[in-house]
Design a protein around this motif. Structure first.
Motif, PDB file in Angstrom:
ATOM      1  N   GLU A  74      -9.317  -8.818   4.803  1.00 46.13           N
ATOM      2  CA  GLU A  74      -9.244  -8.107   6.038  1.00 46.13           C
ATOM      3  C   GLU A  74      -8.597  -6.813   5.913  1.00 46.13           C
ATOM      4  OE1 GLU A  74      -5.909  -8.844   9.901  1.00 46.13           O
ATOM      5  OE2 GLU A  74      -5.807 -10.073   8.170  1.00 46.13           O
ATOM      6  N   ILE A  75      -7.772  -6.600   5.003  1.00 48.01           N
ATOM      7  CA  ILE A  75      -7.257  -4.977   5.001  1.00 48.01           C
ATOM      8  C   ILE A  75      -8.346  -4.306   4.496  1.00 48.01           C
ATOM      9  CG2 ILE A  75      -5.609  -3.764   3.677  1.00 48.01           C
ATOM     10  CD1 ILE A  75      -3.966  -6.185   3.175  1.00 48.01           C
ATOM     11  N   ARG A  76      -9.226  -4.610   3.666  1.00 47.08           N
ATOM     12  CA  ARG A  76     -10.478  -3.813   3.155  1.00 47.08           C
ATOM     13  C   ARG A  76     -11.391  -3.466   4.494  1.00 47.08           C
ATOM     14  NH1 ARG A  76     -15.496  -4.591   1.265  1.00 47.08           N
ATOM     15  NH2 ARG A  76     -15.203  -7.111   1.279  1.00 47.08           N
ATOM     16  N   ALA A  77     -11.605  -4.580   5.307  1.00 48.84           N
ATOM     17  CA  ALA A  77     -12.549  -4.342   6.437  1.00 48.84           C
ATOM     18  C   ALA A  77     -11.863  -3.286   7.306  1.00 48.84           C
ATOM     19  CB  ALA A  77     -12.819  -5.536   7.099  1.00 48.84           C
ATOM     20  N   TYR A  78     -10.600  -3.499   7.666  1.00 49.51           N
ATOM     21  CA  TYR A  78      -9.783  -2.604   8.596  1.00 49.51           C
ATOM     22  C   TYR A  78      -9.790  -1.266   8.125  1.00 49.51           C
ATOM     23  CZ  TYR A  78      -5.475  -0.751  10.887  1.00 49.51           C
ATOM     24  OH  TYR A  78      -4.474  -0.210  11.532  1.00 49.51           O
ATOM     25  N   LEU A  79      -9.527  -1.114   6.969  1.00 46.87           N
ATOM     26  CA  LEU A  79      -9.288   0.366   6.262  1.00 46.87           C
ATOM     27  C   LEU A  79     -10.804   0.950   6.092  1.00 46.87           C
ATOM     28  CD1 LEU A  79      -6.333   0.202   4.101  1.00 46.87           C
ATOM     29  CD2 LEU A  79      -6.532   1.076   6.646  1.00 46.87           C
ATOM     30  N   GLY A  80     -11.889   0.111   5.910  1.00 45.87           N
ATOM     31  CA  GLY A  80     -13.122   0.713   5.464  1.00 45.87           C
ATOM     32  C   GLY A  80     -13.340   0.994   4.034  1.00 45.87           C
ATOM     33  N   LEU A  81     -12.755   0.149   3.372  1.00 42.93           N
ATOM     34  CA  LEU A  81     -12.969   0.702   1.950  1.00 42.93           C
ATOM     35  C   LEU A  81     -13.890  -0.298   1.155  1.00 42.93           C
ATOM     36  CD1 LEU A  81      -8.932   0.858   1.276  1.00 42.93           C
ATOM     37  CD2 LEU A  81     -10.598   2.600   1.791  1.00 42.93           C
ATOM     38  N   ASP A  82     -14.265   0.115   0.250  1.00 43.56           N
ATOM     39  CA  ASP A  82     -15.314  -0.666  -0.783  1.00 43.56           C
ATOM     40  C   ASP A  82     -14.458  -1.419  -1.744  1.00 43.56           C
ATOM     41  OD1 ASP A  82     -15.020   0.555  -3.139  1.00 43.56           O
ATOM     42  OD2 ASP A  82     -16.009   2.270  -2.552  1.00 43.56           O
ATOM     43  N   SER A  83     -14.996  -2.589  -2.103  1.00 45.70           N
ATOM     44  CA  SER A  83     -13.995  -3.529  -2.810  1.00 45.70           C
ATOM     45  C   SER A  83     -13.389  -3.034  -4.017  1.00 45.70           C
ATOM     46  CB  SER A  83     -14.884  -4.712  -3.256  1.00 45.70           C
ATOM     47  OG  SER A  83     -15.927  -4.511  -4.049  1.00 45.70           O
ATOM     48  N   GLY A  84     -14.109  -1.874  -4.670  1.00 51.29           N
ATOM     49  CA  GLY A  84     -13.570  -1.395  -5.775  1.00 51.29           C
ATOM     50  C   GLY A  84     -12.363  -0.610  -5.651  1.00 51.29           C
ATOM     51  N   MET A 106     -10.647  -0.758  -3.186  1.00 53.31           N
ATOM     52  CA  MET A 106      -9.538  -1.401  -2.596  1.00 53.31           C
ATOM     53  C   MET A 106      -8.599  -2.026  -3.800  1.00 53.31           C
ATOM     54  SD  MET A 106      -7.843  -2.807   0.229  1.00 53.31           S
ATOM     55  CE  MET A 106      -6.511  -3.924   0.263  1.00 53.31           C
ATOM     56  N   SER A 107      -9.405  -2.622  -4.820  1.00 50.69           N
ATOM     57  CA  SER A 107      -8.702  -3.106  -5.973  1.00 50.69           C
ATOM     58  C   SER A 107      -7.730  -2.065  -6.691  1.00 50.69           C
ATOM     59  CB  SER A 107      -9.817  -3.647  -6.992  1.00 50.69           C
ATOM     60  OG  SER A 107     -10.510  -4.920  -6.288  1.00 50.69           O
ATOM     61  N   ARG A 108      -8.526  -0.778  -6.683  1.00 54.41           N
ATOM     62  CA  ARG A 108      -7.634  -0.052  -7.657  1.00 54.41           C
ATOM     63  C   ARG A 108      -6.451   0.734  -6.797  1.00 54.41           C
ATOM     64  NH1 ARG A 108     -12.884   2.005  -8.201  1.00 54.41           N
ATOM     65  NH2 ARG A 108     -12.738   3.698  -6.573  1.00 54.41           N
ATOM     66  N   LEU A 109      -6.434   0.490  -5.367  1.00 60.33           N
ATOM     67  CA  LEU A 109      -5.308   0.988  -4.667  1.00 60.33           C
ATOM     68  C   LEU A 109      -4.166  -0.050  -4.545  1.00 60.33           C
ATOM     69  CD1 LEU A 109      -7.096   2.530  -1.351  1.00 60.33           C
ATOM     70  CD2 LEU A 109      -5.617   3.760  -3.298  1.00 60.33           C
ATOM     71  N   LEU A 110      -4.628  -1.385  -4.635  1.00 50.17           N
ATOM     72  CA  LEU A 110      -3.818  -2.642  -4.571  1.00 50.17           C
ATOM     73  C   LEU A 110      -2.932  -2.554  -6.120  1.00 50.17           C
ATOM     74  CD1 LEU A 110      -5.390  -5.623  -3.107  1.00 50.17           C
ATOM     75  CD2 LEU A 110      -3.077  -4.594  -2.530  1.00 50.17           C
ATOM     76  N   ARG A 111      -3.871  -2.384  -7.156  1.00 50.58           N
ATOM     77  CA  ARG A 111      -3.304  -2.305  -8.374  1.00 50.58           C
ATOM     78  C   ARG A 111      -2.256  -1.257  -8.745  1.00 50.58           C
ATOM     79  NH1 ARG A 111      -8.036  -2.639 -10.669  1.00 50.58           N
ATOM     80  NH2 ARG A 111      -8.208  -0.798 -11.193  1.00 50.58           N
ATOM     81  N   GLY A 112      -2.490  -0.115  -8.216  1.00 52.29           N
ATOM     82  CA  GLY A 112      -1.421   0.831  -8.086  1.00 52.29           C
ATOM     83  C   GLY A 112      -0.144   0.545  -7.600  1.00 52.29           C
ATOM     84  N   LEU A 113      -0.412  -0.102  -6.222  1.00 53.80           N
ATOM     85  CA  LEU A 113       0.913  -0.374  -5.685  1.00 53.80           C
ATOM     86  C   LEU A 113       1.638  -1.496  -6.038  1.00 53.80           C
ATOM     87  CD1 LEU A 113      -0.622  -0.236  -1.971  1.00 53.80           C
ATOM     88  CD2 LEU A 113       1.004   1.258  -3.071  1.00 53.80           C
ATOM     89  N   GLU A 114       0.992  -2.470  -6.904  1.00 53.73           N
ATOM     90  CA  GLU A 114       1.540  -3.570  -7.875  1.00 53.73           C
ATOM     91  C   GLU A 114       2.106  -2.893  -8.756  1.00 53.73           C
ATOM     92  OE1 GLU A 114      -0.666  -7.656  -7.503  1.00 53.73           O
ATOM     93  OE2 GLU A 114      -2.203  -6.085  -8.016  1.00 53.73           O
ATOM     94  N   GLU A 115       1.465  -1.806  -9.483  1.00 48.04           N
ATOM     95  CA  GLU A 115       2.321  -1.428 -10.838  1.00 48.04           C
ATOM     96  C   GLU A 115       3.490  -0.661 -10.232  1.00 48.04           C
ATOM     97  OE1 GLU A 115      -0.820   1.143 -12.192  1.00 48.04           O
ATOM     98  OE2 GLU A 115      -1.866  -0.461 -13.238  1.00 48.04           O
ATOM     99  N   GLU A 116       3.620  -0.234  -9.144  1.00 50.29           N
ATOM    100  CA  GLU A 116       4.780   0.497  -8.503  1.00 50.29           C
ATOM    101  C   GLU A 116       5.953  -0.326  -8.155  1.00 50.29           C
ATOM    102  OE1 GLU A 116       4.657   4.014  -6.355  1.00 50.29           O
ATOM    103  OE2 GLU A 116       2.865   3.717  -5.805  1.00 50.29           O
TER     104      GLU A 116
END
Length: 291
Positions: free
Chosen positions: A52-62, A64-74
């Motif tokens: 849902e977040i990916r669709a809302y922001l219009g991001l491709d899956s790759g 989206m995964s990188r952005l989430l991973r970065g936030l998790e690492e923080e």
């Protein structure tokens, strides 16, 4: 389209890009770019399912995964399998993530206030912003059923009444009209529908029934910034669909000739003019439609 129109569009795009910090490596000075901040904001605002977040922001899956991973690492976000479907994932903010979300909210609000204070005609600027946002995001405008006494419903109705007061030659007083009771606009008698654009209500319509096969359409309104985008047609279609679900076979409505756009919509949509069926002092045209 002529070259001047193209140049004006590109000037606008550059100005917005600079104003929102789209190219900043540290959006609002918080140490991460706009994309990561938008993902954090979406989660903080209540969107949990990653798809849902990916669709809302219009991001491709790759991405989206990188952005989430970065936030998790923080240490700002955690993800876990969806409780009902392990193939899907849900994201949530940590305590640190919640603090960062709130910091972004405060800074974003302050930036908005500062921009509007710079404008000599802030209301005109906001109306222009509304129109741009709705045109660009028209595919995401959703029709939702809600309680007619809810805050979004009341906001729509207040705007509707204010517009009638401005457009009718003698003004408008809701106390003098045949205003429907809230209980008649909730199931199983009727329904109240709103159009929502990114959390902001931009239109409404009421289906008013009394338990029988005949009901009325009341209080169709669309925000001026959203007109011309098919919102009124979608609201009417949703109201008709709700009526069918409730076993209603005939719909009626009344309107005033000052509302020429509404009358044109009704005629295009298969409504037929009939004789007056109430003693409301404001309408001068009456319509009916068989479902």
């Amino acid at each position: 389209m002529d070259s001047l129109a193209t140049a004006r569009f590109r000037r606008f795009a550059r100005a917005v890009t600079a104003e929102v910090g789209a190219l900043d490596t540290s959006f609002l000075g918080r140490g991460r770019p706009l994309g990561a901040a938008r993902v954090l904001n979406a989660i903080g605002a209540g969107r949990a399912e990653v798809g849902e977040i990916r669709a809302y922001l219009g991001l491709d899956s790759g991405l989206m995964s990188r952005l989430l991973r970065g936030l998790e690492e923080e240490g700002l976000v955690t993800t876990a399998p969806h409780p009902a479907d392990a193939r899907r994932r849900v994201a949530s903010l940590t305590e640190a993530g919640r603090r960062e979300f709130e910091a972004y909210e405060a800074l974003s609000d302050a930036r908005a206030v500062a921009l509007l204070e710079r404008a000599s005609h802030a209301d005109d600027l906001l109306r222009a912003m509304d129109r741009v946002a709705l045109v660009l995001g028209q595919e995401a405008i959703a029709i939702q059923e809600t309680d007619p006494t809810s805050e979004p419903a009341r906001a729509c109705l207040a705007a509707y009444y204010a517009e009638l007061a401005a457009r009718f030659a003698g003004g408008f007083d809701v106390a003098l009209s045949c205003d429907p009771e809230a209980v008649d606009m909730v199931r199983p008698r009727g329904a109240f529908l709103i159009a929502v654009a990114d959390g902001v209500p931009v239109g409404c319509v009421g289906l008013t029934g009394r338990g029988g096969p005949v009901a009325e359409i009341k209080r169709l309104w669309v925000d001026p910034a959203a007109r011309g985008l098919g919102v009124a047609k979608r609201l009417m279609q949703a109201a008709e669909s709700a009526a069918r679900d409730l076993g209603i076979r005939t719909l009626r409505l009344d309107t005033n000739s000052a509302l020429s756009e509404a009358m044109a919509l009704y005629r295009r949509s298969g409504w037929v003019e009939i004789d007056r069926f109430n003693d409301d002092p404001y309408p001068d045209h009456f319509f009916e439609k068989a479902l």
